[in-house]
Write an enzyme that holds these catalytic residues in place. Structure first.
Site, PDB file in Angstrom:
ATOM      1  N   GLU A  83       0.790  -1.224   0.000  1.00  0.00           N
ATOM      2  CA  GLU A  83       0.000   0.000   0.000  1.00  0.00           C
ATOM      3  C   GLU A  83       0.826   1.280   0.000  1.00  0.00           C
ATOM      4  OE1 GLU A  83      -3.282   0.307  -0.262  1.00  0.00           O
ATOM      5  OE2 GLU A  83      -3.522  -1.860  -0.449  1.00  0.00           O
ATOM      6  N   SER A 461     -45.415 -32.411  40.138  1.00  0.00           N
ATOM      7  CA  SER A 461     -45.008 -32.709  41.516  1.00  0.00           C
ATOM      8  C   SER A 461     -43.850 -31.852  42.007  1.00  0.00           C
ATOM      9  CB  SER A 461     -44.635 -34.192  41.637  1.00  0.00           C
ATOM     10  OG  SER A 461     -45.740 -35.000  41.337  1.00  0.00           O
TER      11      SER A 461
END
Length: 784
Positions: A83, A461
């Site tokens: 770059e 239960s």
């Protein structure tokens, strides 16, 4: 010659103009570059466990900001070579690069994006649009000069590496390494670094996932430049040049699988903050314990798969047309398009013998399913009915079948299928409500309905301990005798109700303790009736149950209300912590992208007297309200220990602990199975059932309890037994277990029982607190 002179003149004029205009407009018409340090990167929401492990991320952008010292030098060199080779020499604008770009423009007759330095790209990415115009390029140059005045080169490079787009929703170099390689930056090879460094020029067109040929050519270009500029030697260059292409898409690097909990966190934050949660880089630290969560995941997965295996094989995913010889490539495509589900892997049957099958996995690995891993597959005939066991593999599979397989601990694979049954597991710290583990189903990505927090089901239960707590509050004791005998009730519509025990047998006079240990329905019903429904419901509201939706009838004693597993866990914690009501919570603290704490949960904490203010301050807590007496919680806890020692929960004895209390929960119609249990430090709830209320055809002790056991084995591993200390007003009294009265000397039925000092029996003989109304007595209140 004329064109070259014209070119040089143009460039010189442009540069002179840049300097002139910069002096006039740098501080007037351009953004303040000091904002670069405060401009928020669009970073996703990250959710972590309490020990800092990533659970999930939410947001369109994949970005994980890093500092420059975290970036390997070879990667920096790859970026610079590609770059901006002269990055550390120029002042933000590279004249040589501009000349080259201008020459290209003149000779080629068009605009070019060349000549942009890294600093100019930072200016463009943070401030400017990507539109290619001369005005934008000019502003880019001016901003670059300004940025170079305010920031060091290393700061600029760091800004670039965190902002630039690498394709596949990856913003920043760190996110790109994870997306394409599933690695951290320091794990990348030179070839992989070169690939990433080449992507910003054309992240879509040169994406290695979509265009591997173009991406490889770009990687070669980067390596050529690194070698040419002396960043790498010849051996490294050749090795990287010949390295295979290994890029595949990787999702976020999740360290703890807790998607149901993560989604609960996302929903809570979104309700408060809206869409900005997806871009502001918030970090949420939850109460999830990574060790407990892993144990919960495995326990529920195995439990659901084992239940599903016991109830027969429903068949293959599909059978593909054709033959292995002619259609294997087409079959492979279908295989690779078939998703995984939890631990289950899709597989393609390619050969079947009498006692084995060869299958192909999506990675094209061939494995064998031995007969012992196939022979379970009795056909599911529906309605809980099963066909005969198969006698050979060809009765089950044939080439072309798409199936699921499960890798077992011995590295062998067995035939499997996605369970239709659903389930959840929640664990919570009873002292403060911190949710330490939460699983809301078998596979979040297949079905994201969270049964842990959203499924309203009958607890059956497992609700009985709350009814017994009501009884203790209203004068009954653990030694009270209640008649476990048939009874008939008539509702307001003259309908008769003859409740039964599960085994349709009756025990006669039964102590309150044994009524709960043995889960006797008639005992629970008589207790609720003795106290009164309205009075009982008022008391039950203390546990956090929604009393508005409770059935106002004696069927409530059998757990016919509806509650989520999360609600049951929260309510049960009141017994575990000595009577205090805490609120379940998942979010511990929220930090911004810079680790500044924005929010820290202040929780209500069980803090028995003497409650130290310093203790509460240390835990950022307020005292939780006490809603039942410590003695009541202690006695219920002790009775529930007996459920494990000699009742329906005795399967948990394999854990070899003395501090566990628990209760199975099977509904009368066997559509739901629960196990709720705890010690002084941890409450855990397991629920199993079908989404559409099909019959389970199993008791909770077989369907839910083994999952709870597997979880608690790991969650409590290496942790000492812990139960709450005995309250000062609790006494042990020697009684006659048949009557609940004091035992006489030499009584063969003498046992020790817990009482408060106030309720302890004072005399021998007689029956204490007997409740045995005439069996033809009609309830004055509606049952339904």
């Amino acid at each position: 010659m004329f064109k070259l002179t014209q070119l040089l003149f143009t460039v010189a004029m442009m540069f002179a103009l840049t300097i002139t205009m910069g002096g006039i407009y740098l501080n007037a018409g351009l953004p303040d570059v000091d904002e670069l340090t405060t401009i928020p990167l669009q970073v996703p929401l990250s959710v972590y466990s309490r020990d800092g492990k990533l659970i999930s991320q939410f947001g369109e952008y994949r970005r994980s900001p890093i500092t420059l010292d975290q970036v390997p030098q070879d990667l920096i060199n790859a970026v610079l070579a590609t770059e901006d080779r002269r990055f550390y020499q120029h002042a933000g604008v590279d004249l040589i690069g501009l000349l080259r770009a201008a020459h290209h423009m003149v000779m080629g007759g068009g605009r070019s994006q060349g000549g942009s330095t890294i600093t100019m790209q930072v200016a463009r990415n943070y401030y400017l649009s990507p539109q290619k115009t001369f005005i934008r390029k000019f502003n880019e140059i001016l901003l670059a000069l300004k940025i170079e005045r305010e920031f060091s080169k290393d700061q600029i490079l760091e800004l670039y590496l965190n902002k630039i787009y690498f394709g596949s929703r990856a913003y920043g170099i760190n996110a790109a390494a994870q997306v394409y390689y599933g690695k951290t930056l320091d794990e990348l090879t030179l070839a992989e670094m070169a690939m990433l460094a080449g992507l910003p020029q054309a992240p879509s067109r040169l994406n290695p996932l979509n265009n591997p040929t173009g991406a490889k050519a770009r990687r070669t270009h980067v390596l050529d430049r690194m070698y040419t500029y002396g960043f790498i030697d010849e051996a490294s260059y050749e090795a990287a040049l010949n390295a295979p292409m290994t890029e595949t898409y990787h999702g976020m690097r999740v360290e703890v699988e807790a998607p149901y909990a993560a989604e609960m966190v996302r929903q809570q934050l979104y309700a408060q903050l809206g869409d900005k949660i997806y871009i502001e880089g918030l970090k949420v630290f939850t109460t999830i314990d990574s060790r407990e969560q892993l144990a919960a995941n495995l326990a529920l997965e195995n439990g659901l798969l084992n239940y599903d295996k016991r109830h027969g094989y429903r068949g293959t995913i599909q059978t593909l047309k054709g033959t292995v010889a002619n259609d294997l490539s087409t079959w492979l495509e279908a295989l690779k398009e078939t998703p995984k589900s939890g631990p289950l892997l899709p597989a393609l049957v390619i050969k079947v013998s009498h006692d084995a099958a060869q299958v192909l996995l999506a990675d094209e690995q061939t494995v064998t399913l031995a007969w012992k891993n196939l022979s379970w597959a009795r056909p599911d005939l529906g309605g809980g009915r099963l066909g005969a066991y198969p006698k050979q593999a060809t009765e089950i599979l044939k080439p072309g079948d798409l199936i699921y397989v499960l890798k077992q601990t011995d590295d062998h694979y067995r035939l499997a299928q996605i369970p239709q049954v659903q389930g959840s597991l929640i664990a919570m710290d009873p002292k403060n409500g911190a949710i330490t583990a939460l699983v809301g189903g078998f596979d979040f990505y297949l079905n994201n309905f969270n049964t842990a927090s959203q499924a309203k089901r009958q607890p059956g239960s497992s609700f009985k301990p709350f009814i017994y707590s009501v009884a203790l509050e209203n004068g009954f004791t653990a030694a009270s005798i209640i008649n476990d005998a048939p009874i008939v009730f008539e509702d307001t519509h003259n309908n008769l109700w003859r409740p039964q025990n599960d085994n349709e047998r009756f025990s006669g006079p039964t102590s309150l303790r044994m009524g709960l240990v043995r889960s006797r329905n008639l005992v629970s019903i008589r207790l609720l009736d003795a106290v009164g429904i309205d009075k009982s419901i008022e008391y039950l509201s203390r546990f956090g149950f929604d009393t508005k939706t409770m059935p106002h009838g004696l069927s409530l004693a059998l757990g016919t209300l509806e509650a989520t597993p999360l609600e049951m866990t929260s309510s049960l914690s009141i017994f575990a912590n000595g009577g205090y009501r805490v609120t379940p919570y998942l979010i511990d603290e929220v930090a911004d992208a810079h680790d500044v704490i924005l929010f820290r949960s202040q929780v209500a904490m069980a803090c028995p007297p003497p409650c130290s203010p310093e203790y509460l301050t240390e835990h950022n807590a307020t005292p939780a309200p006490q809603v039942i007496s410590t003695a009541n919680a202690y006695i219920i806890t002790d009775i529930l220990k007996d459920v494990i020692k000699r009742g329906t929960g005795r399967g948990a004895l394999v854990l070899e602990r003395t501090d566990l209390s628990g209760k199975t929960g099977s509904t009368n119609d066997h559509k739901d199975a629960w196990f709720v249990g705890y010690n002084g430090n941890l409450v855990a709830t397991v629920w199993i059932g079908y989404d559409r209320t099909r019959l389970l055809n199993e008791y909770a002790s077989k369907a839910a309890l083994p999952i709870w056991i597997d979880f608690m084995r790991e969650a409590l591993r290496d942790k000492p037994d812990y139960s709450l200390p005995q309250p000062a007003d609790i006494v042990h009294v020697r009684i006659d277990e048949r009557t609940g009265a004091l035992a006489s000397t030499g009584d063969p039925y003498a046992i020790f029982e817990l009482f408060t000092k106030e309720t302890a029996p004072k005399a021998t003989g007689g029956v204490v607190d007997a409740y045995a109304p005439d069996e033809n007595w009609a309830a004055p209140e509606s049952l339904f």
